[in-house]
Design an enzyme around this catalytic site. Sequence first.
Site, PDB file in Angstrom:
ATOM      1  N   ASP A   1       0.862  -1.174   0.000  1.00 28.70           N
ATOM      2  CA  ASP A   1       0.000   0.000   0.000  1.00 28.70           C
ATOM      3  C   ASP A   1       0.909   1.238   0.000  1.00 28.70           C
ATOM      4  O   ASP A   1       2.134   1.142   0.161  1.00 28.70           O
ATOM      5  CB  ASP A   1      -0.981  -0.003   1.180  1.00 28.70           C
ATOM      6  CG  ASP A   1      -2.186   0.907   0.894  1.00 28.70           C
ATOM      7  OD1 ASP A   1      -2.131   1.702  -0.068  1.00 28.70           O
ATOM      8  OD2 ASP A   1      -3.192   0.828   1.625  1.00 28.70           O
TER       9      ASP A   1
HETATM   10  C1  BGC Z   1      -5.026   3.282   0.186  1.00 29.98           C
HETATM   11  C2  BGC Z   1      -5.279   2.240  -0.883  1.00 29.98           C
HETATM   12  C3  BGC Z   1      -5.144   2.847  -2.250  1.00 29.98           C
HETATM   13  C4  BGC Z   1      -3.777   3.486  -2.373  1.00 29.98           C
HETATM   14  C5  BGC Z   1      -3.497   4.089  -3.733  1.00 29.98           C
HETATM   15  C6  BGC Z   1      -3.755   4.064  -0.066  1.00 29.98           C
HETATM   16  O1  BGC Z   1      -3.631   5.142   0.788  1.00 29.98           O
HETATM   17  O2  BGC Z   1      -4.966   2.643   1.428  1.00 29.98           O
HETATM   18  O3  BGC Z   1      -6.547   1.679  -0.716  1.00 29.98           O
HETATM   19  O4  BGC Z   1      -5.349   1.891  -3.241  1.00 29.98           O
HETATM   20  O5  BGC Z   1      -3.666   4.510  -1.397  1.00 29.98           O
HETATM   21  O6  BGC Z   1      -4.233   5.210  -3.966  1.00 29.98           O
END
Ligand code: BGC
Length: 721
Positions: free
Chosen positions: A267
Amino acid sequence: MNETKLKDLLEQMTFDEKIAQLMQLATPFFEGAESEGQITGPLAGLGLNEEEISNSGSVLGASGAKEVINIQKAYLKKNRLGIPLLFMADVVHGYKTIFPVPLAIGCSWDLELAEKSAEIAAKEASVSGVHVTFAPMVDLVRDPRWGRVMESTGEDSYLNSLFAKAFVRGFQGSSLENEAYRVAACVKHFAAYGAPEGGRDYNTVNMSERELRQSHLPAYKAALDEGCEMVMTAFNTVDGIPATGNKQLMRDLLRDEWKFDGVLISDWGAVKEMIPHGVAADESEAALKAIEAGVDIEMSTSCYVKNLKMLVDNGSVSEEIINESVLRILKLKDKLGLFENPYRDANEELEQKLVMSEEHRQSAYELATKSCVLLKNEQVLPLNTEQKIALIGPFAVNGDILGPWSWLGSKEDAVTLVDGFKTKLDQANLFTAKGADIDTITEEQWQEAIQVAEQADIIVLALGEHSDMSGEAGSRADIRLPEAQLTLISKLKDLRKPIVTVLFNGRPLDLHGVIEHSNAILEAWFPGTEGGAAIADLLYGDVNPSGKLTMSFPHSVGQVPVYYNHFNTGRPKDASDAQVRYVSQYLDIPNEPLFPFGFGLSYTSFSYRELSLSSEVVTPTEPITVSVQVENTGNVAGEEVVQLYVRDVAAEVVRPLKELKGYEKIWLEPGEAKTVSITITEESLRYHHANLEYKSDRGEFFVYVGSNSQQVQAASFVLEK
Ligand code: BGC
């Protein structure tokens, strides 16, 4: 390309080119991006040089055919081996045509429409240049304080698994190689991100491996069984180790046990976050832990690109492990056909035609009508077009109904509630006032609301949370509506006119202060682009509400987590004996949630009778069917979700009081009756034992069928083996 060719390509890559493939950067880093060079905040501190950027393997958040084509063109001019970039983005519940938030989609119990919503999202995203979506999010959620519950389909692992599969099918179609207008899916957040302590985002997750396997893992596994191409790690710890560096979770379970061979991405920033978590002293240790755990792509930080060379040179990491990761990324690029056509479906002309097409909006409308849940109705709904309506509240005229993840959705394109009402009644009979802002109220505002309400027969109050109050980093400790809105409703109730409350929000709320003053409540969640149209049709009875909650509404926050599939305890509370003290209960509130899982009203009524079992014995080779007759006993046609739950009466490990094992959604004309039959197999009775073995036990089971998890009829059967 076949695997040999991809391996040849890998051989030609320098070490630096390889590790750059493992880095994902946000759009502003790339030449050709509309936001090119606007690198601020933490991104500015990455210290990347031109070469690292120009070799990086994937882009986060670029959108629009023009932008994507420009970035890809500029990139390929510089990339020595002509390896195209992968474009990834969060297309969670729609690209520009926004569908209801996933929690609302869950409440539709409609897998076909869920799949269709993902297919449309994929179509719009793919012609706009996106190759991979960071969806579905399938985290099991039981705590409405957590802001991200709106991204999940709810508190039941069986239902979440069905939705996980439907979304993956919708995004990916039957084959990314042979089908156009599809995107690769990335299931997230592996694992158990939905269970942070106290409901505070990013917080510790602590549970036994059995509970992890029993309740939380099934939906991720279901997505992978459906062929989901990618997995994203969670921010949280799992058994004391951040998921992103958790070898047991990623290598042993995901890769070795489940045989997942697709791309695993961290993530956002989660590799580097192992430092504040306290398991890595610095970025190189964070990189070491993540690569050892099997994370292929590091999202948005540069621990890999800055440290992997040194880690390989000093023997801490084998080059083989890096080759494996790079190969997985190359394979995905190949599967998407990017080596032949690096732009895949990106097409400005089609983008113009398809994005937000009438047909797409129509599907969004349909799903919105199925996702709203009627929670209360003291015979004030449906409205009739002759009534004078006072439409009041911060969501009366407000396009903020798309939800926190509707990244590209535009509020200006949303059908607001007032737009919906305007199609229903003579303008002379419609009076509107804001009454309050989301968090604040002035005397002028409520006075105006009272004046407006005085002219009407019925008050429709549009209340809720603005989209920033849920979603990522949107945890709340008090999950009532903001005080300002509670003040508004309490002022209006003094007029003694019927109040119909429509709620726009991203979580089950504590409805104190609302429920007692409302004669009807429609939970609309964040209903998406066509929200206002769908809600107006529901309120006027042009469409009969059929949504059923997939997450319990707590009686008050003190009960949280409160979910239907809980244990009985050794001292269960017996509702018939209120005097007893030493039982598992609260002294001040009921044990039950305000609205349970599976609950939702309709404008008609359904009766359940003649519950019968094809046999009272299930064996591994002989399943049984449970049948019930359901009749529409009201005056209008409607849809009912017939739900079947099971309880294992005496097992090795305590089993939940009820577990959903099947359901059917049926349409019934007034007076019509249908027999619904749902099968119970031995397989569906298995669970994780003390030694984690997944199997069933002989013995007695209760089976319940009904219209929600509390209102059921019961029977029993035995499992013989
Ligand atoms: C979130 C994810 C997301 C990623 C990319 C993160 O902060 O937890 O769910 O896919 O950002 O945008």
